[in-house]
Design an enzyme around this catalytic site. Structure first.
Site, PDB file in Angstrom:
ATOM      1  N   HIS A 163     -12.187  45.356  74.117  1.00 30.37           N
ATOM      2  CA  HIS A 163     -10.551  45.278  74.980  1.00 30.37           C
ATOM      3  C   HIS A 163     -10.969  45.150  76.662  1.00 30.37           C
ATOM      4  CE1 HIS A 163     -13.171  49.173  75.357  1.00 30.37           C
ATOM      5  NE2 HIS A 163     -11.937  49.162  76.071  1.00 30.37           N
ATOM      6  N   ASP A 164     -11.289  44.690  76.908  1.00 31.39           N
ATOM      7  CA  ASP A 164     -11.634  44.052  78.172  1.00 31.39           C
ATOM      8  C   ASP A 164     -11.909  42.698  79.016  1.00 31.39           C
ATOM      9  OD1 ASP A 164     -11.223  47.564  78.567  1.00 31.39           O
ATOM     10  OD2 ASP A 164     -13.583  47.145  78.815  1.00 31.39           O
ATOM     11  N   ASP A 168     -17.625  56.100  77.935  1.00 33.13           N
ATOM     12  CA  ASP A 168     -17.035  54.896  78.058  1.00 33.13           C
ATOM     13  C   ASP A 168     -17.615  55.219  79.807  1.00 33.13           C
ATOM     14  OD1 ASP A 168     -14.129  53.408  78.823  1.00 33.13           O
ATOM     15  OD2 ASP A 168     -13.660  54.862  80.599  1.00 33.13           O
ATOM     16  N   GLU A 188     -21.329  53.069  77.890  1.00 31.81           N
ATOM     17  CA  GLU A 188     -20.832  51.234  78.273  1.00 31.81           C
ATOM     18  C   GLU A 188     -21.636  51.778  79.515  1.00 31.81           C
ATOM     19  OE1 GLU A 188     -16.883  49.647  80.284  1.00 31.81           O
ATOM     20  OE2 GLU A 188     -16.754  51.586  79.737  1.00 31.81           O
ATOM     21  N   ASN A 214       4.646  52.579  60.553  1.00 30.94           N
ATOM     22  CA  ASN A 214       5.724  53.081  60.956  1.00 30.94           C
ATOM     23  C   ASN A 214       7.104  53.264  61.581  1.00 30.94           C
ATOM     24  OD1 ASN A 214       4.930  53.399  63.291  1.00 30.94           O
ATOM     25  ND2 ASN A 214       5.943  55.929  64.071  1.00 30.94           N
ATOM     26  N   ASP A 245      -1.487  52.525  64.688  1.00 34.51           N
ATOM     27  CA  ASP A 245      -1.329  53.821  64.047  1.00 34.51           C
ATOM     28  C   ASP A 245      -1.738  54.411  63.156  1.00 34.51           C
ATOM     29  OD1 ASP A 245       0.474  53.789  61.612  1.00 34.51           O
ATOM     30  OD2 ASP A 245       2.304  53.477  62.769  1.00 34.51           O
ATOM     31  N   ASP A 264       7.033  51.652  64.910  1.00 31.40           N
ATOM     32  CA  ASP A 264       7.635  51.593  66.463  1.00 31.40           C
ATOM     33  C   ASP A 264       6.967  50.385  67.145  1.00 31.40           C
ATOM     34  OD1 ASP A 264       4.713  52.696  66.075  1.00 31.40           O
ATOM     35  OD2 ASP A 264       5.158  54.451  66.989  1.00 31.40           O
ATOM     36  N   ASP A 278       0.655  48.651  62.329  1.00 34.91           N
ATOM     37  CA  ASP A 278       1.764  49.999  62.473  1.00 34.91           C
ATOM     38  C   ASP A 278       2.535  50.420  60.882  1.00 34.91           C
ATOM     39  OD1 ASP A 278       3.522  51.431  63.148  1.00 34.91           O
ATOM     40  OD2 ASP A 278       4.934  49.491  64.389  1.00 34.91           O
TER      41      ASP A 278
HETATM   42  C1  NOJ Z   1     -13.467  51.287  80.390  1.00 37.70           C
HETATM   43  C2  NOJ Z   1     -13.187  50.719  79.230  1.00 37.70           C
HETATM   44  O1  NOJ Z   1     -13.572  50.247  78.215  1.00 37.70           O
HETATM   45  C3  NOJ Z   1     -11.888  50.791  79.894  1.00 37.70           C
HETATM   46  O2  NOJ Z   1     -10.570  49.901  78.688  1.00 37.70           O
HETATM   47  C4  NOJ Z   1     -11.017  51.869  81.022  1.00 37.70           C
HETATM   48  O3  NOJ Z   1      -9.579  51.083  81.384  1.00 37.70           O
HETATM   49  C5  NOJ Z   1     -12.100  51.753  81.721  1.00 37.70           C
HETATM   50  N1  NOJ Z   1     -13.124  52.675  81.170  1.00 37.70           N
HETATM   51  C6  NOJ Z   1     -11.108  52.907  82.350  1.00 37.70           C
HETATM   52  O4  NOJ Z   1     -11.722  54.199  81.445  1.00 37.70           O
END
Ligand code: NOJ
Length: 543
Positions: A328-329, A200, A267, A25, A31, A27, A23
């Site tokens: 990130h999932d 995605d 993906e 700034n 960014d 917040d 970050d």
């Molecule tokens: C897969 C992405 O990696 C995930 O983070 C997202 O929530 C879903 N697709 C929906 O776009």
């Protein structure tokens, strides 16, 4: 030796989740200016390609995976000027940039959807998938998150389809205008010079034209590499349609006219046959797909041996496998190793030395750990759907329902909020020690950060590691994985000890050490490998 292979077959990828990287700034949200300020460190690490999770304009309900304007930067992250500068500065450092492209769905706040839902006669009505009337669902399709994919909207007394969450309506790719609009978006970014897209949930792009019901299945929980059978349904008609395989080729053809030779990484999930269909029978579909087998690794040499052999059998050159330990999932892999950094070194060495593309999620290089936020307090929409499922239960069932925990801020240094932000971070930084931070690890030659740095640079500088074929070899101990990378008469031989015991391997005469980690020692033609250690040597092919 000249390096002729396409660049994307040789690269290494580093994923940045913009919300949590840096970050600038105050917040509390990362960014673009923050990222700009960290580029020198990313370059120092040796990264060749950066993939950014979305920073387009978005309500942020799914943290950017719900886009309301594909050609604008969300004010949380900065301006288009910042983005142009970011692209320029990344390229200046000879790094490539890949953007996340959510083609399957938009946000329900996207002007296309607002128009589409306003009336059945609207010009954008067919941009999305609408089915007739009543509150009864038009068919039995279950979304990827386990709810009905149909969402009733009273404005026009019809339901629209969403294969993920209800605020992410699916676009209708049977409408040529949608394709055209999305190709325009790709062109917008390609003209700015980006080097590729991460696509995605590309497995969800097309849905069955006649909306047939899915057959039932006995399976309930999906896994990262299999969504096709889940929630008691075989997703025959709402995932992995032949039209999606065909569309992969169209997108590839469309982008390939650009001079930067951009690539697509999809993906998708499913059997190897499905993955291969996305890649195309002539390797003319998506350039790469994420392979998620490493998300649920068994930490033993044989698992990795079999994976290497399987990939060579199913995805031989010109196909290029990918090795993904997290994103990130998914739960961070260091937690699956009980925090054991020695093991993380073995896994990452495998990832970088095998034939294929290593994909590293920010923080993996410093063993950034999972958070412990229960879904009750989660910001992640999946957590919000499962508010009452306690953390221990989801862990027990092996399901991951609060993705906040793998998205915590980066740990840079021993200062306020680990140097991530001077404000109140959007997710808690949590407790940390000096040795958990980048700054500290940079000064410790045995740190994980320095190991990753060595691996990134090793690959970067070795045409054998980038282009060479791979074959597994037998080793003297079942805990040791041994494989060779071969190009011309050059061979890189790799030994990885997944076990607790010290082992000894014979190394070919005249081998030159390339890299060693953990407790290793060379003794007159033999290599002693301490627990969880590894080594790579350069040698010549025996005539
Ligand atoms: C897969 C992405 O990696 C995930 O983070 C997202 O929530 C879903 N697709 C929906 O776009």
């Amino acid at each position: 030796m000249e390096n002729k292979m396409e660049w994307w077959k040789q690269t290494s990828i580093y994923q940045i989740y913009p919300w949590s990287f840096q970050d600038s700034n105050g917040d509390g949200i990362g960014d673009l200016k923050g990222i700009l300020g960290r580029l020198d460190q990313i370059q120092d690490l040796g990264v060749e390609t950066i993939w950014f999770s979305p920073f387009y304009r978005s309500p942020g309900e799914d943290f950017g995976y719900d886009i309301s304007d594909y050609t604008a930067i969300d004010p949380r992250f900065g301006t288009m000027e910042d983005c142009d500068k970011l692209i320029k500065e990344i390229h200046k450092r000879k790094i490539r940039i890949v953007l996340d492209m959510v083609m399957n769905h938009t946000s329900d706040q996207h002007p296309w959807f607002l128009e589409s839902k306003s009336s059945k006669e609207n010009a954008k009505r067919d941009f999305y998938i609408w089915r007739k009337g009543t509150k009864r669902t038009p068919n039995n399709w279950i979304s990827m998150v386990g709810t009905s994919g149909w969402n009733y909207d009273k404005t026009t007394d019809e339901s629209y389809y969403s294969n993920f969450l209800s605020f992410q309506p699916d676009l209708n790719y049977r409408n040529p205008k949608v394709k055209k609009a999305m190709f325009d978006v790709l062109d917008f970014w390609l003209r700015k010079g980006v080097d590729g897209f991460r696509l995605d949930i590309f497995n969800s792009i097309y849905k069955d034209e006649s909306f047939r019901d899915n057959p039932s299945s006995l399976r309930y929980f999906p896994t990262p590499d299999n969504h096709d059978e889940a929630f008691f349904q075989k997703k025959l008609y709402n995932l992995n349609l032949p039209e999606s395989f065909q569309f992969a080729k169209e997108v590839r053809k469309h982008i390939s006219k650009y001079k930067q030779k951009p690539f697509l990484i999809g993906e998708v999930s499913g059997s190897d046959k499905v993955l291969k269909s996305f890649l195309g029978e002539k390797a003319d579909g998506l350039n790469l797909v994420f392979q998620f087998e490493l998300i649920h690794f068994d930490y033993e040499a044989n698992f990795f041996k079999e994976l290497l052999e399987k990939n060579e059998r199913v995805f031989p050159a010109p196909y290029t496998p990918t090795y993904v330990l997290g994103n990130h999932d998914q739960r961070r892999y260091i937690d699956r190793l009980g925090g054991d950094v020695r093991k993380a070194k073995v896994l990452s060495a495998f990832q970088f030395l095998a034939r294929g593309i290593p994909v590293v999620y920010y923080g993996e290089e410093i063993a950034r750990k999972e958070g412990k936020i229960s879904s009750f307090f989660g910001k992640d929409p999946i957590a919000k759907m499962n508010r009452l499922v306690p953390l221990f239960l989801s862990n027990l069932l092996g399901i991951y329902i609060n993705r906040d925990n793998c998205r915590l801020p980066m740990l840079w240094e021993m200062s306020q909020n680990a140097g991530f932000s001077k404000g109140n971070p959007w997710l808690p930084v949590g407790t940390f020690q000096p040795e958990d931070t980048v700054l500290h690890q940079k000064t410790n030659k045995d740190s994980l950060w320095n190991h990753y740095k060595a691996l990134f640079h090793l690959r970067k500088g070795s045409v054998v590691l980038k282009e060479g074929s791979v074959r597994t070899k037998s080793s003297t101990h079942p805990d040791v994985l041994c494989f060779e990378r071969v190009l011309g008469d050059k061979v890189v031989i790799v030994y990885l000890n997944f076990g607790e015991t010290e082992t000894q391997e014979v190394i070919p005469k005249g081998s030159k050490p390339l890299y060693q980690f953990g407790r290793t020692k060379e003794l007159g033609g033999a290599l002693q490998l301490g627990s969880h250690s590894g080594a790579a040597f350069l040698t010549k092919l025996k005539k």
